[in-house]
Structures are given as C-alpha cells and as structure tokens.
Design an enzyme around this catalytic site. Sequence first.
Site, PDB file in Angstrom:
ATOM      1  N   GLY A  11       5.721   1.832  -0.412  1.00  0.00           N
ATOM      2  CA  GLY A  11       5.022   3.049   0.018  1.00  0.00           C
ATOM      3  C   GLY A  11       3.799   3.426  -0.801  1.00  0.00           C
ATOM      4  CG  HIS A 107      -3.564  -7.708   7.925  1.00  0.00           C
ATOM      5  ND1 HIS A 107      -2.246  -8.106   7.989  1.00  0.00           N
ATOM      6  CD2 HIS A 107      -4.293  -8.818   7.633  1.00  0.00           C
ATOM      7  CE1 HIS A 107      -2.181  -9.402   7.759  1.00  0.00           C
ATOM      8  NE2 HIS A 107      -3.400  -9.857   7.546  1.00  0.00           N
TER       9      HIS A 107
END
Length: 197
Positions: A11, A107
């Site tokens: 996270g 990404h």
Amino acid sequence: MRLAILASGRGSNFNAIAENILSGNCKAKIAVLITNNRDAKAIDVAKKYSIPVEIIDIKSFKNRTDYDYEIKNRLDKYSIDLVVLAGYMLIIRSKELLEKYKIINIHPSLLPSFPGINSQKQAFEYGCKISGVTIHYVDTGLDSGPIIYQEAVDISECKNIEEVESKILITEHSAYSKAINLLSKKHTIFGRRVIFD
Ligand code: GRF
C-alpha cells in the site's frame, strides 16, 4: 472526486495518495479501501488515515465474476467517482463493474513495454536506459487500457533490479496523484487516446 482504493499488498501508493491529499497536492477524498487480503499492509495505512476498510475474501465466492460483483456492491455504498487500483493483484473480470465505474491502474513501466508482472526486472534485463510509470484506464485486458499519464525514469545508472524498483517507485508516488488531478479536468477518450481540454 471520491476515490475507492483497491489494494492487495503493502500500500505505498495508497499511502502516497493519502499524504498528497493531506498536503493539498491531490484534489480528492479517499472514501474506502477495498482489499482481497486481510493481511495487507494497506489496511494499516487505512487505519492511519481513518479510512473505512472492506475486506472481501475471494475464497467465499464460486467464481471470479461473483467476486467482482461483490466489489461492485461494496463500491455502491460509498458514492465513488473513481476506483484506483494500487497494487491490486487480480484482473477485473466483471463487465458490469467496468461499465459502472471508472477504474484506473498504475504500472511500473512505460506501457506498452513490459506489461504484466516483474516489469522493472524485465526493463533492467532488457538493458533499457529509460523506463517509467504509466497510469491507465482499466479494461478487460492486462495493462491494456487507454493511457492517462506517463512519466519517464532514467535507470541507466542502476546497478541492480532493487535500484530500478526503488527509483520507479519514488516516481509512482507523485505520478498517481498527478493523474488523479488530471482526471478531475474535462477529458475525452478517442479510441486509445485520452485527450485533456
Ligand atoms: C507498484 O509498483 C505498482 O506500480 C504495481 O504494484 C506495486 C504496488 O506497490 N501495480 P504498493 O502496494 O503501492 O506499494
């Protein structure tokens, strides 16, 4: 914009977005964290910022479509404008979920180079001098939706994969908030091209 974060792991991108919101660098509010992993470090991030958490145990669903449908049901409770995948390790299969919600992903490469996993390793081993970060809309494919924002990262001096990963991650942490800010502006999608006014 009201955001839902979907995360499966540590996270750090979620944490960076939450920090950028607090410091006024990201104009959004995080309404909920949804995770498929009850041990995800992302849950600690949510607690730190008093963000509600929804844990969905994939094992209690017959198939992936039912599981994704449950994600839609949970999102429906929070009046969400944008779903932000931040290290969410599953491909979204439900057309209904993709049709109802705008979903974006980050990404760690300059797509269309190196989609899928281990992108930093692939770029390093290929001998790339420049790699980077891509934020894109999510469709049913693998890292294949229209590109919203990209930032290049010079990896020419990196000596190993770990250095590449950490250099790209630093850029991820500011790039995701920039992309979220961009999406609050008027924009149109022409084919694969996301055009901002
Ligand atoms: C990041 O490298 C992101 O680009 C990729 O998964 C990783 C998640 O890291 N999609 P974190 O959980 O945000 O720290």
